[in-house]
Motif scaffolding. Structure first.
Motif, PDB file in Angstrom:
ATOM      1  N   SER A   1     -16.454   0.638  -2.247  1.00 52.83           N
ATOM      2  CA  SER A   1     -15.217   1.422  -2.247  1.00 52.83           C
ATOM      3  C   SER A   1     -14.011   0.510  -2.365  1.00 52.83           C
ATOM      4  CB  SER A   1     -15.109   2.263  -0.972  1.00 52.83           C
ATOM      5  OG  SER A   1     -15.005   1.425   0.151  1.00 52.83           O
ATOM      6  N   GLY A   2     -13.057   0.895  -3.181  1.00 56.81           N
ATOM      7  CA  GLY A   2     -11.823   0.134  -3.308  1.00 56.81           C
ATOM      8  C   GLY A   2     -12.003  -1.117  -4.146  1.00 56.81           C
ATOM      9  N   PRO A   3     -10.927  -1.908  -4.245  1.00 54.65           N
ATOM     10  CA  PRO A   3     -10.995  -3.132  -5.048  1.00 54.65           C
ATOM     11  C   PRO A   3     -11.918  -4.156  -4.403  1.00 54.65           C
ATOM     12  CG  PRO A   3      -8.886  -2.974  -3.904  1.00 54.65           C
ATOM     13  CD  PRO A   3      -9.627  -1.702  -3.639  1.00 54.65           C
ATOM     14  N   ARG A   4     -12.449  -5.026  -5.212  1.00 58.19           N
ATOM     15  CA  ARG A   4     -13.371  -6.055  -4.708  1.00 58.19           C
ATOM     16  C   ARG A   4     -12.641  -7.379  -4.482  1.00 58.19           C
ATOM     17  NH1 ARG A   4     -18.556  -4.405  -4.283  1.00 58.19           N
ATOM     18  NH2 ARG A   4     -19.080  -2.625  -5.563  1.00 58.19           N
ATOM     19  N   ASP A   5     -11.443  -7.301  -3.970  1.00 62.26           N
ATOM     20  CA  ASP A   5     -10.657  -8.511  -3.733  1.00 62.26           C
ATOM     21  C   ASP A   5     -10.599  -8.883  -2.255  1.00 62.26           C
ATOM     22  OD1 ASP A   5      -9.010  -6.520  -2.754  1.00 62.26           O
ATOM     23  OD2 ASP A   5      -7.265  -7.090  -3.940  1.00 62.26           O
ATOM     24  N   GLY A   6     -11.421  -8.231  -1.426  1.00 60.81           N
ATOM     25  CA  GLY A   6     -11.452  -8.532  -0.003  1.00 60.81           C
ATOM     26  C   GLY A   6     -10.435  -7.769   0.818  1.00 60.81           C
ATOM     27  N   SER A   7      -9.660  -6.913   0.174  1.00 60.67           N
ATOM     28  CA  SER A   7      -8.631  -6.173   0.896  1.00 60.67           C
ATOM     29  C   SER A   7      -9.151  -4.814   1.345  1.00 60.67           C
ATOM     30  CB  SER A   7      -7.397  -5.973   0.021  1.00 60.67           C
ATOM     31  OG  SER A   7      -7.669  -5.050  -1.008  1.00 60.67           O
ATOM     32  N   VAL A   8      -8.428  -4.239   2.284  1.00 59.53           N
ATOM     33  CA  VAL A   8      -8.639  -2.846   2.672  1.00 59.53           C
ATOM     34  C   VAL A   8      -7.261  -2.209   2.789  1.00 59.53           C
ATOM     35  CG1 VAL A   8     -10.791  -3.249   3.927  1.00 59.53           C
ATOM     36  CG2 VAL A   8      -8.644  -3.298   5.156  1.00 59.53           C
ATOM     37  N   SER A   9      -7.220  -0.908   2.638  1.00 58.78           N
ATOM     38  CA  SER A   9      -5.947  -0.227   2.858  1.00 58.78           C
ATOM     39  C   SER A   9      -5.751  -0.084   4.363  1.00 58.78           C
ATOM     40  CB  SER A   9      -5.943   1.149   2.197  1.00 58.78           C
ATOM     41  OG  SER A   9      -6.799   2.038   2.888  1.00 58.78           O
ATOM     42  N   LEU A  10      -4.490   0.024   4.771  1.00 56.19           N
ATOM     43  CA  LEU A  10      -4.192   0.200   6.190  1.00 56.19           C
ATOM     44  C   LEU A  10      -4.836   1.476   6.708  1.00 56.19           C
ATOM     45  CD1 LEU A  10      -0.426  -0.811   6.286  1.00 56.19           C
ATOM     46  CD2 LEU A  10      -2.429  -2.240   6.748  1.00 56.19           C
ATOM     47  N   ALA A  11      -4.789   2.537   5.907  1.00 54.84           N
ATOM     48  CA  ALA A  11      -5.383   3.808   6.328  1.00 54.84           C
ATOM     49  C   ALA A  11      -6.885   3.677   6.521  1.00 54.84           C
ATOM     50  CB  ALA A  11      -5.069   4.893   5.305  1.00 54.84           C
ATOM     51  N   MET A  12      -7.568   2.981   5.603  1.00 55.68           N
ATOM     52  CA  MET A  12      -9.015   2.807   5.714  1.00 55.68           C
ATOM     53  C   MET A  12      -9.357   2.007   6.967  1.00 55.68           C
ATOM     54  SD  MET A  12     -11.972   1.132   5.429  1.00 55.68           S
ATOM     55  CE  MET A  12     -12.834   0.111   4.331  1.00 55.68           C
ATOM     56  N   ALA A  13      -8.624   0.939   7.213  1.00 58.38           N
ATOM     57  CA  ALA A  13      -8.887   0.123   8.400  1.00 58.38           C
ATOM     58  C   ALA A  13      -8.646   0.926   9.669  1.00 58.38           C
ATOM     59  CB  ALA A  13      -8.021  -1.129   8.378  1.00 58.38           C
ATOM     60  N   ALA A  14      -7.552   1.664   9.709  1.00 58.66           N
ATOM     61  CA  ALA A  14      -7.233   2.449  10.904  1.00 58.66           C
ATOM     62  C   ALA A  14      -8.243   3.567  11.116  1.00 58.66           C
ATOM     63  CB  ALA A  14      -5.820   3.010  10.791  1.00 58.66           C
ATOM     64  N   GLN A  15      -8.650   4.242  10.052  1.00 56.06           N
ATOM     65  CA  GLN A  15      -9.566   5.372  10.184  1.00 56.06           C
ATOM     66  C   GLN A  15     -10.999   4.944  10.468  1.00 56.06           C
ATOM     67  OE1 GLN A  15      -8.979   7.550   6.558  1.00 56.06           O
ATOM     68  NE2 GLN A  15      -6.972   8.270   7.169  1.00 56.06           N
ATOM     69  N   ASN A  16     -11.431   3.837   9.886  1.00 54.71           N
ATOM     70  CA  ASN A  16     -12.832   3.426  10.039  1.00 54.71           C
ATOM     71  C   ASN A  16     -13.051   2.370  11.114  1.00 54.71           C
ATOM     72  OD1 ASN A  16     -13.963   5.124   8.003  1.00 54.71           O
ATOM     73  ND2 ASN A  16     -12.988   3.805   6.497  1.00 54.71           N
ATOM     74  N   TYR A  17     -12.150   1.425  11.240  1.00 61.27           N
ATOM     75  CA  TYR A  17     -12.372   0.332  12.179  1.00 61.27           C
ATOM     76  C   TYR A  17     -11.805   0.627  13.558  1.00 61.27           C
ATOM     77  CZ  TYR A  17     -13.339  -2.053   7.775  1.00 61.27           C
ATOM     78  OH  TYR A  17     -13.833  -2.398   6.560  1.00 61.27           O
ATOM     79  N   CYS A  18     -10.926   1.606  13.658  1.00 58.74           N
ATOM     80  CA  CYS A  18     -10.382   2.013  14.960  1.00 58.74           C
ATOM     81  C   CYS A  18     -11.055   3.292  15.442  1.00 58.74           C
ATOM     82  CB  CYS A  18      -8.870   2.237  14.872  1.00 58.74           C
ATOM     83  SG  CYS A  18      -7.913   0.795  14.389  1.00 58.74           S
ATOM     84  N   LEU A  19     -12.046   3.759  14.709  1.00 55.61           N
ATOM     85  CA  LEU A  19     -12.688   5.041  14.968  1.00 55.61           C
ATOM     86  C   LEU A  19     -13.177   5.200  16.397  1.00 55.61           C
ATOM     87  CD1 LEU A  19     -13.626   7.694  13.658  1.00 55.61           C
ATOM     88  CD2 LEU A  19     -15.760   6.547  13.093  1.00 55.61           C
ATOM     89  N   ASN A  20     -13.811   4.181  16.932  1.00 50.93           N
ATOM     90  CA  ASN A  20     -14.387   4.290  18.273  1.00 50.93           C
ATOM     91  C   ASN A  20     -13.487   3.721  19.357  1.00 50.93           C
ATOM     92  OD1 ASN A  20     -16.765   5.497  17.328  1.00 50.93           O
ATOM     93  ND2 ASN A  20     -17.564   3.506  16.730  1.00 50.93           N
ATOM     94  N   GLU A  21     -12.234   3.530  19.011  1.00 52.44           N
ATOM     95  CA  GLU A  21     -11.299   2.965  19.986  1.00 52.44           C
ATOM     96  C   GLU A  21     -10.593   4.071  20.746  1.00 52.44           C
ATOM     97  OE1 GLU A  21     -11.471  -0.082  20.518  1.00 52.44           O
ATOM     98  OE2 GLU A  21     -12.416  -0.773  18.696  1.00 52.44           O
ATOM     99  N   PHE A  22     -10.215   3.760  21.962  1.00 54.33           N
ATOM    100  CA  PHE A  22      -9.449   4.674  22.783  1.00 54.33           C
ATOM    101  C   PHE A  22      -8.105   4.024  23.053  1.00 54.33           C
ATOM    102  CE2 PHE A  22     -12.844   7.526  23.363  1.00 54.33           C
ATOM    103  CZ  PHE A  22     -13.993   6.763  23.415  1.00 54.33           C
ATOM    104  N   PRO A  23      -7.066   4.826  23.255  1.00 59.87           N
ATOM    105  CA  PRO A  23      -5.777   4.219  23.557  1.00 59.87           C
ATOM    106  C   PRO A  23      -5.908   3.262  24.741  1.00 59.87           C
ATOM    107  CG  PRO A  23      -5.528   6.554  23.183  1.00 59.87           C
ATOM    108  CD  PRO A  23      -7.002   6.272  23.208  1.00 59.87           C
ATOM    109  N   PHE A  24      -5.259   2.134  24.613  1.00 58.42           N
ATOM    110  CA  PHE A  24      -5.337   1.082  25.627  1.00 58.42           C
ATOM    111  C   PHE A  24      -4.377   1.403  26.770  1.00 58.42           C
ATOM    112  CE2 PHE A  24      -3.684  -2.940  27.318  1.00 58.42           C
ATOM    113  CZ  PHE A  24      -4.867  -3.487  27.758  1.00 58.42           C
ATOM    114  N   PHE A  25      -4.865   1.277  27.966  1.00 60.68           N
ATOM    115  CA  PHE A  25      -4.045   1.488  29.148  1.00 60.68           C
ATOM    116  C   PHE A  25      -4.171   0.276  30.036  1.00 60.68           C
ATOM    117  CE2 PHE A  25      -5.404   5.705  27.792  1.00 60.68           C
ATOM    118  CZ  PHE A  25      -4.180   6.328  27.653  1.00 60.68           C
ATOM    119  N   ASP A  26      -3.035  -0.168  30.622  1.00 57.44           N
ATOM    120  CA  ASP A  26      -3.084  -1.269  31.576  1.00 57.44           C
ATOM    121  C   ASP A  26      -3.864  -0.828  32.805  1.00 57.44           C
ATOM    122  OD1 ASP A  26      -1.585  -3.052  30.111  1.00 57.44           O
ATOM    123  OD2 ASP A  26       0.316  -2.255  30.864  1.00 57.44           O
ATOM    124  N   ARG A  27      -4.632  -1.764  33.323  1.00 55.92           N
ATOM    125  CA  ARG A  27      -5.422  -1.443  34.516  1.00 55.92           C
ATOM    126  C   ARG A  27      -4.807  -2.033  35.739  1.00 55.92           C
ATOM    127  NH1 ARG A  27     -10.979  -2.632  31.384  1.00 55.92           N
ATOM    128  NH2 ARG A  27     -10.710  -0.913  30.018  1.00 55.92           N
TER     129      ARG A  27
END
Length: 127
Positions: free
Chosen positions: A101-127
């Motif tokens: 998917s996408g260009p083969r230049d090693g890049s990703v779109s910001l939307a793709m990174a946020a949607q796929n690589y942040c998928l299992n993340e939860f908002p960070f809260f100080d403990r």
């Protein structure tokens, strides 16, 4: 992209670090570079998530904007990973594979990174 670079040059770079949605720390280190601090407990895609989150929420860049890794592999122990918005500053063979998917230049779109690589993340809260 040139207009963005010019605008950033006219204003001082933010001195404070940004906490991304996944709890990682990112900061702008030049007009086109974002550093994501080292965290031994994290996998590479989480660094991409933090850089994309910074670029969208702090810099206000649209989701279609491309981002590349600027730090060559392997990086030194404890060293931040640098990401760039400028394809001329990308590190050779340091991007991610995207299964065609996408260009083969090693890049990703910001939307793709946020949607796929942040998928299992939860908002960070100080403990």
């Amino acid at each position: 992209m040139r207009l963005f670079s010019l605008a950033v040059l006219l204003f001082p770079l933010p001195a404070m670090a940004f906490t991304a949605v996944n709890g990682m720390t990112a900061r702008q280190i030049s007009p086109t570079e974002i550093a994501v601090d080292n965290d031994l407990r994290r996998i590479e895609t989480q660094y991409w998530c933090a850089a994309a989150d910074f670029a969208q929420r702090v810099l206000g860049l649209p989701g279609k904007t491309r981002i590349w890794r600027a730090t060559a592999k392997p990086r030194q122990a404890g060293e931040a990973i640098i990401f760039t918005l400028d394809p001329q500053n990308k590190a050779a063979k340091a991007g991610l594979s995207h299964f065609g998917s996408g260009p083969r230049d090693g890049s990703v779109s910001l939307a793709m990174a946020a949607q796929n690589y942040c998928l299992n993340e939860f908002p960070f809260f100080d403990r």
